[in-house]
Motif scaffolding. Structure first.
Motif, PDB file in Angstrom:
ATOM      1  N   GLN A   1       0.863  -1.143  -0.039  1.00  0.00           N
ATOM      2  CA  GLN A   1       0.086  -0.216   0.058  1.00  0.00           C
ATOM      3  C   GLN A   1       0.876   1.204  -0.252  1.00  0.00           C
ATOM      4  O   GLN A   1       0.451   2.180   0.346  1.00  0.00           O
ATOM      5  N   GLN A   2       2.103   1.176  -0.589  1.00  0.00           N
ATOM      6  CA  GLN A   2       3.060   2.362  -0.370  1.00  0.00           C
ATOM      7  C   GLN A   2       2.892   2.785  -1.873  1.00  0.00           C
ATOM      8  O   GLN A   2       3.922   3.182  -2.605  1.00  0.00           O
ATOM      9  N   PHE A   3       1.433   3.734  -2.042  1.00  0.00           N
ATOM     10  CA  PHE A   3       1.511   4.155  -3.474  1.00  0.00           C
ATOM     11  C   PHE A   3       2.218   5.182  -3.922  1.00  0.00           C
ATOM     12  O   PHE A   3       2.590   5.639  -4.838  1.00  0.00           O
ATOM     13  N   GLU A   4       2.458   6.079  -2.813  1.00  0.00           N
ATOM     14  CA  GLU A   4       3.316   7.493  -2.969  1.00  0.00           C
ATOM     15  C   GLU A   4       4.878   6.996  -3.565  1.00  0.00           C
ATOM     16  O   GLU A   4       5.346   7.787  -4.390  1.00  0.00           O
ATOM     17  N   LEU A   5       5.272   5.845  -3.211  1.00  0.00           N
ATOM     18  CA  LEU A   5       6.656   5.576  -3.683  1.00  0.00           C
ATOM     19  C   LEU A   5       6.504   4.635  -4.907  1.00  0.00           C
ATOM     20  O   LEU A   5       7.276   4.548  -5.812  1.00  0.00           O
ATOM     21  N   ALA A   6       5.460   3.841  -5.041  1.00  0.00           N
ATOM     22  CA  ALA A   6       5.212   2.906  -6.188  1.00  0.00           C
ATOM     23  C   ALA A   6       4.921   3.583  -7.542  1.00  0.00           C
ATOM     24  O   ALA A   6       5.513   3.324  -8.548  1.00  0.00           O
ATOM     25  N   LEU A   7       4.212   4.748  -7.290  1.00  0.00           N
ATOM     26  CA  LEU A   7       3.533   5.486  -8.745  1.00  0.00           C
ATOM     27  C   LEU A   7       4.593   6.071  -9.482  1.00  0.00           C
ATOM     28  O   LEU A   7       4.699   5.842 -10.568  1.00  0.00           O
ATOM     29  N   PRO A   8       5.656   6.660  -8.935  1.00  0.00           N
ATOM     30  CA  PRO A   8       6.496   7.468  -9.648  1.00  0.00           C
ATOM     31  C   PRO A   8       7.526   6.256 -10.369  1.00  0.00           C
ATOM     32  O   PRO A   8       7.788   6.679 -11.664  1.00  0.00           O
ATOM     33  N   ARG A   9       7.785   5.271  -9.865  1.00  0.00           N
ATOM     34  CA  ARG A   9       8.618   4.313 -10.185  1.00  0.00           C
ATOM     35  C   ARG A   9       7.678   3.605 -11.355  1.00  0.00           C
ATOM     36  O   ARG A   9       8.548   3.384 -12.574  1.00  0.00           O
ATOM     37  N   ALA A  10       6.419   3.419 -11.414  1.00  0.00           N
ATOM     38  CA  ALA A  10       5.693   2.948 -12.349  1.00  0.00           C
ATOM     39  C   ALA A  10       5.410   3.764 -13.461  1.00  0.00           C
ATOM     40  O   ALA A  10       5.673   3.197 -14.714  1.00  0.00           O
ATOM     41  N   ARG A  11       5.427   4.977 -13.342  1.00  0.00           N
ATOM     42  CA  ARG A  11       5.405   5.959 -14.337  1.00  0.00           C
ATOM     43  C   ARG A  11       6.646   5.770 -15.125  1.00  0.00           C
ATOM     44  O   ARG A  11       6.804   6.084 -16.456  1.00  0.00           O
ATOM     45  N   LEU A  12       7.783   5.893 -14.489  1.00  0.00           N
ATOM     46  CA  LEU A  12       9.288   6.000 -15.093  1.00  0.00           C
ATOM     47  C   LEU A  12       9.267   4.764 -15.807  1.00  0.00           C
ATOM     48  O   LEU A  12       9.719   4.475 -16.835  1.00  0.00           O
ATOM     49  N   ALA A  13       8.765   3.464 -15.225  1.00  0.00           N
ATOM     50  CA  ALA A  13       8.933   2.404 -15.922  1.00  0.00           C
ATOM     51  C   ALA A  13       8.321   2.380 -17.209  1.00  0.00           C
ATOM     52  O   ALA A  13       8.658   1.510 -18.248  1.00  0.00           O
ATOM     53  N   SER A  14       6.884   2.997 -17.310  1.00  0.00           N
ATOM     54  CA  SER A  14       6.257   3.131 -18.507  1.00  0.00           C
ATOM     55  C   SER A  14       6.886   3.772 -19.767  1.00  0.00           C
ATOM     56  O   SER A  14       6.890   3.786 -20.658  1.00  0.00           O
ATOM     57  N   GLN A  15       7.830   4.730 -19.227  1.00  0.00           N
ATOM     58  CA  GLN A  15       8.624   5.469 -20.215  1.00  0.00           C
ATOM     59  C   GLN A  15       9.790   4.700 -20.793  1.00  0.00           C
ATOM     60  O   GLN A  15      10.347   4.795 -21.886  1.00  0.00           O
ATOM     61  N   LEU A  16      10.406   3.996 -19.773  1.00  0.00           N
ATOM     62  CA  LEU A  16      11.552   3.286 -20.173  1.00  0.00           C
ATOM     63  C   LEU A  16      11.270   1.784 -20.872  1.00  0.00           C
ATOM     64  O   LEU A  16      11.974   1.321 -21.917  1.00  0.00           O
ATOM     65  N   ALA A  17      10.046   1.391 -20.485  1.00  0.00           N
ATOM     66  CA  ALA A  17       9.583   0.179 -21.214  1.00  0.00           C
ATOM     67  C   ALA A  17       8.138   0.510 -21.838  1.00  0.00           C
ATOM     68  O   ALA A  17       7.302  -0.168 -21.546  1.00  0.00           O
ATOM     69  N   PRO A  18       8.122   1.470 -22.907  1.00  0.00           N
ATOM     70  CA  PRO A  18       6.730   1.644 -23.177  1.00  0.00           C
ATOM     71  C   PRO A  18       5.878   0.797 -24.074  1.00  0.00           C
ATOM     72  O   PRO A  18       4.659   0.834 -24.366  1.00  0.00           O
ATOM     73  N   ASN A  19       6.713  -0.391 -24.553  1.00  0.00           N
ATOM     74  CA  ASN A  19       5.691  -1.206 -25.233  1.00  0.00           C
ATOM     75  C   ASN A  19       5.621  -2.526 -24.376  1.00  0.00           C
ATOM     76  O   ASN A  19       4.939  -3.593 -24.867  1.00  0.00           O
TER      77      ASN A  19
ATOM     78  N   LEU B   1       0.194  -2.574 -14.910  1.00  0.00           N
ATOM     79  CA  LEU B   1       0.626  -2.236 -13.434  1.00  0.00           C
ATOM     80  C   LEU B   1       0.226  -0.736 -13.016  1.00  0.00           C
ATOM     81  O   LEU B   1       0.076  -0.212 -11.931  1.00  0.00           O
ATOM     82  N   LEU B   2       0.735   0.119 -13.919  1.00  0.00           N
ATOM     83  CA  LEU B   2       0.582   1.644 -13.637  1.00  0.00           C
ATOM     84  C   LEU B   2      -1.099   1.856 -13.500  1.00  0.00           C
ATOM     85  O   LEU B   2      -1.392   2.561 -12.742  1.00  0.00           O
ATOM     86  N   GLY B   3      -1.731   1.474 -14.416  1.00  0.00           N
ATOM     87  CA  GLY B   3      -3.271   1.382 -14.330  1.00  0.00           C
ATOM     88  C   GLY B   3      -3.846   1.129 -13.094  1.00  0.00           C
ATOM     89  O   GLY B   3      -4.385   1.596 -12.153  1.00  0.00           O
ATOM     90  N   GLY B   4      -3.246  -0.175 -12.611  1.00  0.00           N
ATOM     91  CA  GLY B   4      -3.941  -0.752 -11.393  1.00  0.00           C
ATOM     92  C   GLY B   4      -3.422   0.136  -9.974  1.00  0.00           C
ATOM     93  O   GLY B   4      -4.112   0.466  -9.385  1.00  0.00           O
ATOM     94  N   LEU B   5      -2.213   0.744 -10.170  1.00  0.00           N
ATOM     95  CA  LEU B   5      -1.736   1.574  -9.012  1.00  0.00           C
ATOM     96  C   LEU B   5      -2.567   2.949  -8.996  1.00  0.00           C
ATOM     97  O   LEU B   5      -3.021   3.490  -8.006  1.00  0.00           O
ATOM     98  N   GLN B   6      -2.924   3.416 -10.101  1.00  0.00           N
ATOM     99  CA  GLN B   6      -3.423   4.752 -10.242  1.00  0.00           C
ATOM    100  C   GLN B   6      -5.040   4.490  -9.823  1.00  0.00           C
ATOM    101  O   GLN B   6      -5.572   5.311  -9.091  1.00  0.00           O
TER     102      GLN B   6
END
Length: 294
Positions: free
Chosen positions: A58-76, A83-88
């Motif tokens: 439940q540490q969403f404040e820490l999880a979300l920035p990582r997931a957003r950056l992950a979506s930029q580094l692995a956009p495909n 994962l990002l959608g689930g966290l959001q």
């Protein structure tokens, strides 16, 4: 990683890029930034794994920035967008969640779990026809998924399509005999329709499957008290609230699809001195807000 590290700094830290060295005895020449796409994607997937682990706690404040950056580094990667959608969605940023989940769907249209998650996001927005469409699409790919069947039943319930809701709940139970939430919700419908014995039977079945399930235990207590079996009902009600005191909140019960008839009877039950005493340690008291007609 520090919160405000930029992309270039992040790449330097990860060893994916180094500062160009100045040439000697000649004018400086422009340097082209060389990025290794495979390494970037690998780093993105690693960040996504970190985000998933943080999300589990439940540490969403820490999880979300990582997931957003992950979506930029692995956009495909549809898994990263999922994962990002689930966290959001967990963070109640539903519009962003739907956008991320639709991106995941575009990358992998055959992922039923993405469609189920889209249905849940629409359901939370109270856009029940859209939720139904997403659940139905997911069930075409994964027709025997108990949770998907249950969620579709809930969406039918919210649009007053009660026979269809019961049919989906029954299908969920046929796939998983111990899936008590579906049995519980059939009890909710039965109670609203005036079939009190039928509701009691369903809730007794649910409690027999999971004796730590507070919801059917409290519903059973209310039904038995209304029927006149008061001592057993009070003991059950106290036990349910010891398991989970959130069920002493009428608004929470409404969110769990309790109907007006059951809410009205539960309000009276929660006001009883013994039940009030069971709620006191946490300082919870029943809300008396008038419930709108569904």
């Amino acid at each position: 990683m520090p919160k405000h590290v930029g992309l270039i700094s992040f790449l330097v830290i990860c060893g994916l890029w180094s500062m160009p060295k100045a040439a000697h005895a000649q004018a400086l020449l422009p340097h082209t930034l060389q990025l290794d796409a495979a390494k970037l994607e690998k780093q993105g997937l690693s960040l996504a794994q970190e985000a998933a682990q943080l999300g589990q706690f439940q540490q969403f404040e820490l999880a979300l920035p990582r997931a957003r950056l992950a979506s930029q580094l692995a956009p495909n990667s549809d898994k990263v967008w999922f994962l990002l959608g689930g966290l959001q969605m967990q963070s109640k940023d539903l519009d962003a969640a739907i956008a991320s989940l639709k991106k995941a769907q575009s990358l992998n249209p055959k992922n039923a779990d993405v469609l189920f998650a889209l249905g849940s996001a629409h359901f939370q927005q109270q856009k029940y026809p859209a939720a139904i469409a997403s659940y139905q699409a997911g069930l075409k790919l994964k027709p025997n998924d108990p949770e998907g069947l249950f969620d579709l039943g809930n969406a039918y319930y919210m649009t007053n399509r009660l026979p269809e809701a019961i049919a989906q709940y029954d299908k969920a139970v046929s796939q998983n005999k111990k899936f008590w939430p579906a049995i519980n919700n059939i009890g909710l419908i039965s109670y609203e329709q005036g079939d009190i014995p039928g509701a009691i039977q369903k809730w007794q079945t649910a409690v027999n499957i999971d004796k730590r399930a507070a919801e059917p235990l409290l519903a059973l207590a209310v039904a038995l008290y209304t029927k006149g079996d008061r001592q057993q009902a009070l003991a059950m009600g106290e036990a349910a609230l010891r398991i989970d005191q959130r069920y002493g909140d009428l608004e929470f019960l409404k969110q769990n699809l309790w109907g007006n008839r059951l809410l009205s009877d539960t309000k009276k039950f929660l006001e009883l001195p013994r039940i009030q005493a069971a709620l006191q340690p946490q300082g919870i008291s029943p809300r008396t807000r008038q419930q709108p007609t569904q």
